[in-house]
Design a protein around this motif. Structure first.
Motif, PDB file in Angstrom:
ATOM      1  N   ALA A  41       0.829  -1.207   0.000  1.00  0.00           N
ATOM      2  CA  ALA A  41       0.000   0.000   0.000  1.00  0.00           C
ATOM      3  C   ALA A  41       0.866   1.261   0.000  1.00  0.00           C
ATOM      4  O   ALA A  41       0.568   2.227  -0.716  1.00  0.00           O
ATOM      5  N   ASP A  50      -3.406   4.235  -8.246  1.00  0.00           N
ATOM      6  CA  ASP A  50      -4.606   3.909  -7.481  1.00  0.00           C
ATOM      7  C   ASP A  50      -4.349   2.722  -6.563  1.00  0.00           C
ATOM      8  O   ASP A  50      -3.654   1.780  -6.939  1.00  0.00           O
ATOM      9  N   PRO A  51      -4.930   2.758  -5.365  1.00  0.00           N
ATOM     10  CA  PRO A  51      -4.757   1.620  -4.456  1.00  0.00           C
ATOM     11  C   PRO A  51      -5.426   0.371  -5.026  1.00  0.00           C
ATOM     12  O   PRO A  51      -6.401   0.457  -5.765  1.00  0.00           O
ATOM     13  N   ALA A  52      -4.873  -0.764  -4.693  1.00  0.00           N
ATOM     14  CA  ALA A  52      -5.407  -2.042  -5.162  1.00  0.00           C
ATOM     15  C   ALA A  52      -6.043  -2.784  -3.997  1.00  0.00           C
ATOM     16  O   ALA A  52      -5.541  -2.748  -2.879  1.00  0.00           O
ATOM     17  N   THR A  53      -7.156  -3.460  -4.304  1.00  0.00           N
ATOM     18  CA  THR A  53      -7.824  -4.254  -3.281  1.00  0.00           C
ATOM     19  C   THR A  53      -8.190  -5.593  -3.885  1.00  0.00           C
ATOM     20  O   THR A  53      -8.788  -5.616  -4.943  1.00  0.00           O
ATOM     21  N   PRO A  54      -7.868  -6.682  -3.290  1.00  0.00           N
ATOM     22  CA  PRO A  54      -7.004  -6.870  -2.130  1.00  0.00           C
ATOM     23  C   PRO A  54      -5.532  -6.690  -2.519  1.00  0.00           C
ATOM     24  O   PRO A  54      -5.188  -6.743  -3.696  1.00  0.00           O
ATOM     25  N   LEU A  55      -4.698  -6.513  -1.522  1.00  0.00           N
ATOM     26  CA  LEU A  55      -3.272  -6.245  -1.753  1.00  0.00           C
ATOM     27  C   LEU A  55      -2.506  -7.464  -2.259  1.00  0.00           C
ATOM     28  O   LEU A  55      -1.330  -7.349  -2.601  1.00  0.00           O
ATOM     29  N   TRP A  57      -2.855  -8.788  -5.102  1.00  0.00           N
ATOM     30  CA  TRP A  57      -2.559  -8.622  -6.529  1.00  0.00           C
ATOM     31  C   TRP A  57      -1.273  -7.844  -6.784  1.00  0.00           C
ATOM     32  O   TRP A  57      -0.450  -8.279  -7.586  1.00  0.00           O
ATOM     33  N   ARG A  59       1.156  -7.658  -4.704  1.00  0.00           N
ATOM     34  CA  ARG A  59       2.191  -8.560  -4.175  1.00  0.00           C
ATOM     35  C   ARG A  59       2.502  -9.666  -5.173  1.00  0.00           C
ATOM     36  O   ARG A  59       3.663 -10.028  -5.366  1.00  0.00           O
TER      37      ARG A  59
END
Length: 146
Positions: A41, A50-55, A57, A59
């Motif tokens: 994050a 842009d933030p990714a959810t869940p992290l 991906w 990783r």
């Protein structure tokens, strides 16, 4: 796999530079991967994407980058004996450059990261192989135009 290997002390300077650039790229990829796996994050926020959810991906993406870097090691050890690996390293750098350039926007730094390693690697590999070929032609008694 070729059975011929270059002696690193007699290889052209361009191939020495190529080997150094590949090792530097591997180290950079592994450093980015390690930090990004531990702090995904924060890395995404630092780069400004842009933030990714869940992290998982981001990783996974950097884990794949680390695994890809392993395939560069034969090229870093001996680009003449491992020609496919040497070309593969350059092609992968340019694939990353093109992909992130097409995506554009805030992803341009990723494109530049690959370009900074890919362009010099391509030039050094080409020049090194040309000089090796020219040296082989001269030693065989044939004139070679460079």
């Amino acid at each position: 796999m070729s059975t011929t290997a270059t002696t690193h002390s007699t290889e052209p300077g361009a191939l020495r530079w190529y080997r150094w650039l590949v090792w530097a790229g591997i180290a950079s990829n592994l450093a980015v991967s390690t930090v990004s796996i531990i702090y995904p994050a924060e890395v995404l926020a630092f780069v400004g994407v842009d933030p990714a959810t869940p992290l998982i991906w981001p990783r996974l993406a950097v884990m794949l980058l680390a695994l890809l870097s392993i395939f560069y090691i034969p090229a870093a050890l001996d680009p003449c004996a491992h020609r496919f690996s040497a070309i593969f390293a350059v092609v992968c750098r340019f694939a990353g450059t093109i992909f992130f350039a097409i995506v554009g926007g805030r992803y341009i730094p990723f494109s530049l990261f690959d370009f900074v390693f890919g362009a010099p690697q391509a030039i050094c590999l080409y020049l090194g192989w040309q000089r090796m070929k020219a040296g082989a032609g001269v030693s065989a008694g044939r004139p070679v135009a460079v």
